[in-house]
Design an enzyme around this catalytic site. Structure first.
Site, PDB file in Angstrom:
ATOM      1  N   GLU A 140     -71.584 -14.621 -14.655  1.00 58.95           N
ATOM      2  CA  GLU A 140     -72.926 -15.174 -14.692  1.00 58.95           C
ATOM      3  C   GLU A 140     -73.774 -14.534 -15.789  1.00 58.95           C
ATOM      4  O   GLU A 140     -74.500 -15.215 -16.530  1.00 58.95           O
ATOM      5  CB  GLU A 140     -73.620 -14.972 -13.335  1.00 58.95           C
ATOM      6  CG  GLU A 140     -72.915 -15.645 -12.165  1.00 58.95           C
ATOM      7  CD  GLU A 140     -71.922 -14.745 -11.448  1.00 58.95           C
ATOM      8  OE1 GLU A 140     -71.811 -14.841 -10.217  1.00 58.95           O
ATOM      9  OE2 GLU A 140     -71.243 -13.938 -12.132  1.00 58.95           O
TER      10      GLU A 140
ATOM     11  N   ASP B 232     -29.346  -1.743 -13.105  1.00 51.63           N
ATOM     12  CA  ASP B 232     -29.851  -2.298 -14.363  1.00 51.63           C
ATOM     13  C   ASP B 232     -30.582  -1.294 -15.244  1.00 51.63           C
ATOM     14  O   ASP B 232     -30.769  -1.533 -16.433  1.00 51.63           O
ATOM     15  CB  ASP B 232     -30.796  -3.477 -14.075  1.00 51.63           C
ATOM     16  CG  ASP B 232     -30.106  -4.609 -13.322  1.00 51.63           C
ATOM     17  OD1 ASP B 232     -28.865  -4.692 -13.398  1.00 51.63           O
ATOM     18  OD2 ASP B 232     -30.818  -5.399 -12.677  1.00 51.63           O
TER      19      ASP B 232
ATOM     20  N   LEU C 281     -39.202  -1.689 -17.012  1.00 56.74           N
ATOM     21  CA  LEU C 281     -40.319  -2.257 -16.246  1.00 56.74           C
ATOM     22  C   LEU C 281     -41.648  -2.034 -16.974  1.00 56.74           C
ATOM     23  O   LEU C 281     -42.421  -1.144 -16.651  1.00 56.74           O
ATOM     24  CB  LEU C 281     -40.394  -1.663 -14.824  1.00 56.74           C
ATOM     25  CG  LEU C 281     -39.193  -1.903 -13.921  1.00 56.74           C
ATOM     26  CD1 LEU C 281     -39.400  -1.215 -12.581  1.00 56.74           C
ATOM     27  CD2 LEU C 281     -38.932  -3.385 -13.721  1.00 56.74           C
TER      28      LEU C 281
ATOM     29  N   GLY D  35     -31.347  -8.731  -4.044  1.00 56.46           N
ATOM     30  CA  GLY D  35     -31.288  -9.394  -2.750  1.00 56.46           C
ATOM     31  C   GLY D  35     -31.705  -8.551  -1.568  1.00 56.46           C
ATOM     32  O   GLY D  35     -32.270  -9.049  -0.599  1.00 56.46           O
TER      33      GLY D  35
ATOM     34  N   ALA E  73     -34.918  -9.329   0.740  1.00 56.54           N
ATOM     35  CA  ALA E  73     -34.739  -9.598   2.169  1.00 56.54           C
ATOM     36  C   ALA E  73     -35.674  -8.723   3.004  1.00 56.54           C
ATOM     37  O   ALA E  73     -36.306  -9.200   3.953  1.00 56.54           O
ATOM     38  CB  ALA E  73     -33.285  -9.361   2.571  1.00 56.54           C
TER      39      ALA E  73
END
Length: 347
Positions: A45, A193, A197, A280, A284
């Site tokens: 604003e 891996d 990041l 995975g 999960a």
């Protein structure tokens, strides 16, 4: 209002503040625009008023969220609007922040400003879904992202996963990461891996503290949070802390870090959004714990096969279809040759 919402999206990440865009209209012409860039800077604003020069008086403001009425890092926006002589304010939705929550609207009306509220309310809520969860539930908004083959594999049987998705999908994800406060992965992703990041805050869920001290993710340890449990070796906790990493000792749940408690701890340090980019098992656990709000599944037109190849959601799974978690409000679009499915998890 639609223009104000699109303008708000220009902000990279205003966390823990909301996305806000403001348009000033006078004599049926746009005379000023502004959006909130980041926490601590001027609100939308105020930026719109500054953009008008001397034309703000007697204009109508369109803003996607109720103007603030309290002192934070900046003065109240309601004061700025009243002092600028704005005659009418059209609002997308009320701000559920307990410090605002209708008080901004009330103050404007008491000062003689006309107010309309609820214009494109659904779109305004979608824009600030991160902020709305964080400010009302004191928990980060969590997106689970995964890239998989057409047959639902996130890696080959040898563990190779680069690159399943297309360059268009990867470009989309790189841009998406910039809008989140933290990237979260499980320790298996770090061990397999060894990712860097690239994000200001990186969260590693590591119940037994198996993370190698030379892992790439620890190259800038001041930007790393390692969530572990009481089973972690004290000596390794100290070494991580001495390096500059933040180690959170979280209560266990089924032998693993309780992700609900972890999210609450992250909210305490003003992390309002988390992007899960793990494998995975952590996916999960996240879904099972109920912390996931939204899923992004990238499906590449490739078939990998292999009964032992990893899938995006593993864990123990369910025994009955009736217990499957439904995905709501899905959208589907193409990114290059990939399919992006986006949807929400409720309940």
């Amino acid at each position: 209002m639609a223009m104000a919402i699109e303008l708000a999206r220009k902000a990279q990440n205003p966390s823990p503040n909301p996305y806000v865009g403001a348009i000033l209209v006078k004599n049926k012409k746009i005379v000023g625009k502004g959006f909130h860039r980041r926490a601590g800077e001027s609100h939308a604003e105020v930026n719109a008023i500054r953009d008008t020069g001397t034309l703000a008086r007697g204009s109508t403001l369109y803003v996607n969220l109720e103007p603030c009425v309290h002192y934070g890092k900046t003065p109240p926006c309601t004061w700025a609007l009243i002092n600028a002589g704005i005659k009418e304010v059209v609002i997308g939705m009320k701000d559920p922040n307990p410090l605002v929550n209708g008080r901004g609207i009330a103050e404007l009306k008491e000062s003689g400003v006309m107010v309309k509220e609820g214009i494109l309310k659904k779109e305004a809520k979608r824009l600030n879904e991160i902020y709305l969860k964080y400010i009302t539930r004191k928990m980060p908004f969590v997106i689970l992202k995964s890239a998989m083959s057409f047959d639902g594999k996130i890696a080959t049987i040898s563990g190779e996963s680069k690159w399943i998705s297309s360059e268009e999908s990867r470009r989309y994800v790189r841009k998406l990461r910039g809008k989140f406060d933290a990237i979260l992965v499980g320790i298996n992703t770090v061990l397999m891996d060894n990712p860097s990041l690239s994000k200001p805050c990186k969260v590693i869920v590591d119940s037994r503290l198996r993370i190698p001290l030379k892992a790439k993710v620890l190259k800038n340890p001041q930007r790393v949070i390692v969530a572990t449990t009481n089973r972690a070796p004290n000596a390794k906790i100290r070494r991580l802390q001495d390096s500059g990493a933040r180690v959170l000792i979280i209560k266990e749940k089924k032998g693993k870090v309780d992700l609900n408690i972890l999210m609450k701890e992250m909210a305490k340090i003003e992390i309002s959004s988390v992007l899960i980019e793990g494998g995975g098992e952590i996916n999960a656990s996240a879904i099972e714990s109920g912390i996931v709000d939204k899923i992004l599944f990238f499906i590449a037109p490739k078939i990998i096969g292999g009964r032992d190849a990893k899938t995006p959601v593993e864990g123990e799974g369910i025994k009955r279809i009736a217990r499957a978690i439904p995905i709501r409000n899905m959208t589907v679009k193409m990114l290059g040759r990939d399919i992006l499915i986006e949807g929400y998890i409720w309940g």
